[in-house]
Design a protein around this motif. Structure first.
Motif, PDB file in Angstrom:
ATOM      1  N   PRO A  12     -11.256  -7.579  -4.638  1.00  0.00           N
ATOM      2  CA  PRO A  12     -12.543  -6.527  -4.113  1.00  0.00           C
ATOM      3  C   PRO A  12     -13.860  -7.056  -4.425  1.00  0.00           C
ATOM      4  O   PRO A  12     -14.468  -7.740  -3.594  1.00  0.00           O
ATOM      5  N   ASP A  83     -11.009 -14.133  -3.231  1.00  0.00           N
ATOM      6  CA  ASP A  83     -11.487 -12.929  -3.045  1.00  0.00           C
ATOM      7  C   ASP A  83     -10.092 -12.434  -2.817  1.00  0.00           C
ATOM      8  O   ASP A  83      -9.428 -12.531  -1.753  1.00  0.00           O
ATOM      9  N   GLY A  84      -9.933 -11.385  -3.034  1.00  0.00           N
ATOM     10  CA  GLY A  84      -9.149 -10.387  -2.493  1.00  0.00           C
ATOM     11  C   GLY A  84      -7.479 -10.499  -2.632  1.00  0.00           C
ATOM     12  O   GLY A  84      -7.188 -10.444  -4.578  1.00  0.00           O
ATOM     13  N   ASP A  85      -6.836 -10.451  -1.454  1.00  0.00           N
ATOM     14  CA  ASP A  85      -5.388 -10.618  -1.380  1.00  0.00           C
ATOM     15  C   ASP A  85      -5.106 -11.905  -1.042  1.00  0.00           C
ATOM     16  O   ASP A  85      -5.868 -11.965   0.226  1.00  0.00           O
ATOM     17  N   LEU A  88      -4.122 -12.902   2.640  1.00  0.00           N
ATOM     18  CA  LEU A  88      -4.756 -12.399   4.225  1.00  0.00           C
ATOM     19  C   LEU A  88      -6.393 -12.823   4.112  1.00  0.00           C
ATOM     20  O   LEU A  88      -7.000 -13.170   3.272  1.00  0.00           O
ATOM     21  N   TYR A  89      -6.096 -13.912   5.613  1.00  0.00           N
ATOM     22  CA  TYR A  89      -7.347 -15.164   5.409  1.00  0.00           C
ATOM     23  C   TYR A  89      -8.241 -15.966   3.809  1.00  0.00           C
ATOM     24  O   TYR A  89      -8.997 -15.836   3.900  1.00  0.00           O
ATOM     25  N   SER A 113      -6.599  -6.171  -1.854  1.00  0.00           N
ATOM     26  CA  SER A 113      -7.821  -6.445  -0.889  1.00  0.00           C
ATOM     27  C   SER A 113      -8.789  -5.359  -0.533  1.00  0.00           C
ATOM     28  O   SER A 113      -8.671  -4.329  -1.034  1.00  0.00           O
ATOM     29  N   ALA A 114      -9.599  -6.231   0.534  1.00  0.00           N
ATOM     30  CA  ALA A 114     -11.185  -5.365   1.166  1.00  0.00           C
ATOM     31  C   ALA A 114     -10.732  -3.496   1.242  1.00  0.00           C
ATOM     32  O   ALA A 114     -11.089  -2.693   1.215  1.00  0.00           O
ATOM     33  N   TYR A 165     -11.736  -7.303   9.399  1.00  0.00           N
ATOM     34  CA  TYR A 165     -12.209  -8.511   8.441  1.00  0.00           C
ATOM     35  C   TYR A 165     -13.171  -9.712   9.638  1.00  0.00           C
ATOM     36  O   TYR A 165     -12.901  -9.907  10.296  1.00  0.00           O
ATOM     37  N   LEU A 166     -14.317  -9.668   8.392  1.00  0.00           N
ATOM     38  CA  LEU A 166     -14.727 -11.368   8.986  1.00  0.00           C
ATOM     39  C   LEU A 166     -15.540 -10.823  10.913  1.00  0.00           C
ATOM     40  O   LEU A 166     -14.939 -12.163  11.892  1.00  0.00           O
ATOM     41  N   GLY A 191     -17.984  -0.850   4.913  1.00  0.00           N
ATOM     42  CA  GLY A 191     -18.278  -1.565   3.642  1.00  0.00           C
ATOM     43  C   GLY A 191     -18.711  -3.417   3.913  1.00  0.00           C
ATOM     44  O   GLY A 191     -18.278  -3.563   3.664  1.00  0.00           O
ATOM     45  N   ARG A 193     -19.456  -5.587  -0.050  1.00  0.00           N
ATOM     46  CA  ARG A 193     -19.838  -5.761  -0.716  1.00  0.00           C
ATOM     47  C   ARG A 193     -18.939  -4.054  -1.211  1.00  0.00           C
ATOM     48  O   ARG A 193     -19.782  -4.059  -2.637  1.00  0.00           O
ATOM     49  N   VAL A 194     -17.972  -4.057  -1.069  1.00  0.00           N
ATOM     50  CA  VAL A 194     -17.418  -3.110  -1.743  1.00  0.00           C
ATOM     51  C   VAL A 194     -16.882  -3.095  -3.555  1.00  0.00           C
ATOM     52  O   VAL A 194     -15.719  -4.299  -3.210  1.00  0.00           O
ATOM     53  N   THR A 221     -19.488 -10.241   4.211  1.00  0.00           N
ATOM     54  CA  THR A 221     -18.789  -9.650   3.615  1.00  0.00           C
ATOM     55  C   THR A 221     -18.547  -7.999   3.712  1.00  0.00           C
ATOM     56  O   THR A 221     -18.950  -7.425   2.766  1.00  0.00           O
ATOM     57  N   THR A 222     -18.203  -8.338   4.899  1.00  0.00           N
ATOM     58  CA  THR A 222     -18.464  -6.545   5.432  1.00  0.00           C
ATOM     59  C   THR A 222     -17.044  -6.076   6.361  1.00  0.00           C
ATOM     60  O   THR A 222     -16.688  -7.459   6.694  1.00  0.00           O
TER      61      THR A 222
HETATM   62  C1  SAM Z   1     -12.102 -14.450   4.055  1.00  0.00           C
HETATM   63  S1  SAM Z   1     -12.014 -12.909   4.103  1.00  0.00           S
HETATM   64  C2  SAM Z   1     -10.881 -12.697   3.240  1.00  0.00           C
HETATM   65  C3  SAM Z   1     -10.098 -11.421   2.620  1.00  0.00           C
HETATM   66  C4  SAM Z   1      -9.550 -11.401   0.600  1.00  0.00           C
HETATM   67  N1  SAM Z   1      -8.745 -11.886   1.325  1.00  0.00           N
HETATM   68  C5  SAM Z   1      -8.983  -9.752   1.382  1.00  0.00           C
HETATM   69  O1  SAM Z   1      -7.411  -9.474   0.952  1.00  0.00           O
HETATM   70  O2  SAM Z   1      -9.804  -8.759   0.710  1.00  0.00           O
HETATM   71  C6  SAM Z   1     -13.374 -12.174   3.690  1.00  0.00           C
HETATM   72  C7  SAM Z   1     -13.442 -11.428   4.494  1.00  0.00           C
HETATM   73  O3  SAM Z   1     -12.611 -10.267   3.603  1.00  0.00           O
HETATM   74  C8  SAM Z   1     -14.053  -8.419   3.645  1.00  0.00           C
HETATM   75  N2  SAM Z   1     -14.469  -8.359   2.044  1.00  0.00           N
HETATM   76  C9  SAM Z   1     -14.152  -9.023   1.368  1.00  0.00           C
HETATM   77  N3  SAM Z   1     -14.128  -9.122   0.154  1.00  0.00           N
HETATM   78  C10 SAM Z   1     -15.080  -7.305   0.563  1.00  0.00           C
HETATM   79  C11 SAM Z   1     -15.525  -6.686  -0.065  1.00  0.00           C
HETATM   80  N4  SAM Z   1     -15.870  -6.702  -1.966  1.00  0.00           N
HETATM   81  N5  SAM Z   1     -16.678  -5.200   0.591  1.00  0.00           N
HETATM   82  C12 SAM Z   1     -16.480  -5.956   1.771  1.00  0.00           C
HETATM   83  N6  SAM Z   1     -15.240  -7.149   2.416  1.00  0.00           N
HETATM   84  C13 SAM Z   1     -15.479  -7.608   1.742  1.00  0.00           C
HETATM   85  C14 SAM Z   1     -15.163  -9.052   4.462  1.00  0.00           C
HETATM   86  O4  SAM Z   1     -14.585  -9.079   5.857  1.00  0.00           O
HETATM   87  C15 SAM Z   1     -15.239 -10.254   4.511  1.00  0.00           C
HETATM   88  O5  SAM Z   1     -15.789 -11.206   5.473  1.00  0.00           O
END
Ligand code: SAM
Length: 252
Positions: A12, A83-85, A88-89, A113-114, A165-166, A191, A193-194, A221-222
């Motif tokens: 995240p 970013d994240g996993d 997912l997206y 993931s977030a 997400y998104l 959340g 920018r968690v 990033t919410t």
């Molecule tokens: C393109 S998607 C990718 C998700 C990512 N693969 C994951 O597993 O978290 C991006 C979305 O993930 C969420 N996201 C990713 N990082 C985040 C964080 N640090 N804090 C809050 N939301 C986050 C938000 O909804 C953001 O718009």
């Protein structure tokens, strides 16, 4: 022999939420292609000084693919950092399909993931026995859209812990629709920018989800978690109950 192209989940944001494997792949990268719109620069900095770093926020898939393919064919250790996993997206599917077509080996390293980072920061479990046992990970339709059978209306009708997400740009419609299925005082974690240094994370009643997001001007990033499990309560799992016998804890 060249190393497989490696898709790495960056988690995240906080560098210490990287997996050990992810950190290892970064430490050995010759070419880093990273999603700079979402991945923390602190993570991109973990590559060696001589590593070529390429940001993707201004690139198309057609720009990125040759960087992966040519990198592999010239013997570089190529890391594609999302970013994240990555499950997912992350839009890795189309990259993987092309690498498969080209006969190029690859590896995917999972990330936190977030929704996991948000639940951890809130110190909450999202599957509380007797309250909720299912987590749904989804998104509002938006520009990309979701298949008809996965419309939020249907997912919300389950009443599960719903991680969106998104979806911040569509929060007004989302709240309106969720109110058909969840009580208006259902806790919603918001959340932003968690795990980043400027993390903002709060819990509000569902009826205030949109207003709170608007007041904070949340767009990117919410993450939202709508869940009855966010109500603090003493419900406990049977797993550690003295009268619950199982393989590792037979009758005492
Ligand atoms: C393109 S998607 C990718 C998700 C990512 N693969 C994951 O597993 O978290 C991006 C979305 O993930 C969420 N996201 C990713 N990082 C985040 C964080 N640090 N804090 C809050 N939301 C986050 C938000 O909804 C953001 O718009």
């Amino acid at each position: 022999m060249s190393s497989p192209v490696c898709f790495v989940g960056a988690g995240p944001g906080a560098p210490d939420l990287l997996t050990l494997r992810a950190a290892d792949r970064l430490r050995h990268a010759d070419r880093l292609i990273w999603t700079d719109s979402l991945v923390s620069p602190a993570i991109a900095e973990l590559v060696p000084a001589k590593c070529e770093r390429i940001r993707t926020s201004h690139l198309t898939l057609e720009d990125v693919l040759p960087l992966l393919i040519e990198g592999y064919r010239t013997g570089l250790r190529v890391v594609r950092l999302h970013d994240g996993d990555p499950a997912l997206y992350s839009a890795i599917n189309e990259q993987i399909c092309t690498l498969n077509d080209e006969g190029i080996p690859l590896e995917v390293v999972p990330g936190v993931s977030a929704y996991q980072a948000a639940a951890a920061a809130l110190e909450r479990e999202l599957t509380v026995p007797g309250v909720v046992q299912t987590i749904v990970l989804s998104r509002a339709g938006g520009r990309t859209g979701v298949p008809e059978r996965e419309q939020l209306e249907r997912l919300a009708s389950i009443g599960a812990s719903l991680c969106l997400y998104l979806s911040a740009r569509h929060v007004e419609e989302v709240q309106q629709m969720l109110l058909h299925h969840y009580p208006d005082d259902t806790p919603v974690a918001i959340g932003h920018r968690v795990s980043w240094p400027d993390q903002w994370l709060t819990i509000v009643p569902l009826r205030e989800m949109a207003q709170t997001s608007r007041e904070r001007s949340l767009i990117r990033t919410t993450l939202y978690i709508i869940s009855p499990a966010l109500v603090p309560g003493p419900e406990r799992s049977r797993l550690y109950s003295p009268d619950h016998v199982h393989l590792f804890r037979p009758n005492r």
